[in-house]
Design an enzyme around this catalytic site. Structure first.
Site, PDB file in Angstrom:
ATOM      1  N   CYS A 109     -13.072  -2.968 -37.215  1.00  0.00           N
ATOM      2  CA  CYS A 109     -14.461  -3.438 -37.142  1.00  0.00           C
ATOM      3  C   CYS A 109     -15.460  -2.538 -37.861  1.00  0.00           C
ATOM      4  CB  CYS A 109     -14.875  -3.611 -35.677  1.00  0.00           C
ATOM      5  SG  CYS A 109     -14.795  -2.099 -34.689  1.00  0.00           S
ATOM      6  N   CYS A 110     -15.110  -1.271 -38.062  1.00  0.00           N
ATOM      7  CA  CYS A 110     -16.065  -0.353 -38.693  1.00  0.00           C
ATOM      8  C   CYS A 110     -15.802  -0.154 -40.187  1.00  0.00           C
ATOM      9  CB  CYS A 110     -16.035   1.000 -37.973  1.00  0.00           C
ATOM     10  SG  CYS A 110     -16.533   0.905 -36.241  1.00  0.00           S
ATOM     11  N   MET A 151      -8.080 -14.523 -48.189  1.00  0.00           N
ATOM     12  CA  MET A 151      -8.750 -15.378 -47.207  1.00  0.00           C
ATOM     13  C   MET A 151      -9.793 -16.293 -47.844  1.00  0.00           C
ATOM     14  SD  MET A 151      -7.126 -14.662 -44.546  1.00  0.00           S
ATOM     15  CE  MET A 151      -8.084 -15.652 -43.392  1.00  0.00           C
ATOM     16  N   HIS A 208      -9.729  -5.402 -59.526  1.00  0.00           N
ATOM     17  CA  HIS A 208     -10.312  -5.005 -58.246  1.00  0.00           C
ATOM     18  C   HIS A 208     -11.022  -3.660 -58.385  1.00  0.00           C
ATOM     19  CE1 HIS A 208      -7.582  -8.095 -56.606  1.00  0.00           C
ATOM     20  NE2 HIS A 208      -8.434  -8.147 -55.602  1.00  0.00           N
ATOM     21  N   LYS A 254      -9.103   0.187 -54.178  1.00  0.00           N
ATOM     22  CA  LYS A 254      -8.007  -0.652 -53.672  1.00  0.00           C
ATOM     23  C   LYS A 254      -6.694   0.113 -53.745  1.00  0.00           C
ATOM     24  CE  LYS A 254      -5.945  -5.255 -54.025  1.00  0.00           C
ATOM     25  NZ  LYS A 254      -6.036  -5.439 -52.551  1.00  0.00           N
TER      26      LYS A 254
END
Length: 251
Positions: A9-10, A112, A142, A146
């Protein structure tokens, strides 16, 4: 209301997902997991999956492949679906995901973005038509942070092409020191630089013409939106299976 437990989440994508979730009135991020918690977030953050004691509907993971074992352990314990958005899994980890999907619903996609998955669907249709008379090359770009190369998306596109044509294809990564191109090759080339979010170009090079199919991600938000749509989808499934974006798009 769909209650989401967000692993990572961070991190960069975690923060994008939190912001994007504001546009999904039926989704509530009830807690997060991160080794390096940010106290400025509005929900509780656990530093380990072992500490999670909150009720949730779907676990959404945007972290690293190393977290897989802990994610699956927690999901099996709670009998809850998990959405795996990390890339760079080893063959052994992919096998583990496949095995555990026979017990609980799991979702995995190398990308996604809804657009990338529509592009992937298109490749299934055009590759069998073009491969005999066209050379196939994939270029992915990218940002310079990455870790995995080539990207999971580039491999997804290459696998789709390979599985759609009637020859045994050979992946070639770069061409330094190589002799002339063989017909069964699918070239895969990685570029890393700056803050490129994610570009993928599939090139069908024929005699006298070139056909290019491209997708360019302008913002990480496209991945967050796709992940949140996956949360909506997975909250309504009960059958153990390995789901992907094709299930969401109905293709």
């Amino acid at each position: 209301m769909i209650k989401i437990l967000l692993n990572g989440c961070c991190g960069k994508m975690g923060k994008v997902i939190i912001e994007a979730a504001k546009n999904f009135p039926n989704i509530d991020i009830v807690a997060g997991i991160d080794k390096y918690p940010n106290n400025q977030l509005s929900f509780k953050i656990y530093t380990s999956t072992n500490d999670v004691d909150i009720d949730y509907d779907v676990l959404l993971d945007f972290s690293r492949p190393e977290a897989l074992a802990d994610i699956l352990k927690l999901s099996l314990k709670n009998n809850k679906p998990a959405i795996l958005c990390s890339t760079g899994y080893t063959d052994e980890e992919l096998l583990l995901i496949s095995e555990k999907s026979k017990v609980i619903p799991l979702f995995r996609s190398a990308n996604m973005s809804l657009g990338v998955n529509l592009l992937n669907s298109l490749l299934r249709k055009v590759a069998p038509i073009l491969y005999e008379n066209y050379d196939i090359e994939i270029i992915e770009k990218h940002h310079n942070q990455k870790v995995d190369s080539p990207s999971g998306t580039a491999l997804l596109l290459a696998d789709t092409i390979s599985n759609s044509i009637q020859i045994n294809s050979n992946y070639v990564y770069g061409r330094s020191g190589k002799s002339k191109r063989e017909k069964n090759e699918i070239g895969i080339h990685a570029i890393r630089g700056g803050s490129i979010v994610g570009d993928h170009d599939v090139i069908f090079a024929g005699s006298g013409e070139i056909i290019e199919l491209s997708h360019k991600a302008m913002s990480r938000e496209v991945f967050a939106v796709g992940a949140l749509k996956a949360c909506e989808f997975m909250s309504n499934v009960n059958t153990p299976k390995l789901y992907n974006m094709d299930d969401i798009l109905g293709i």
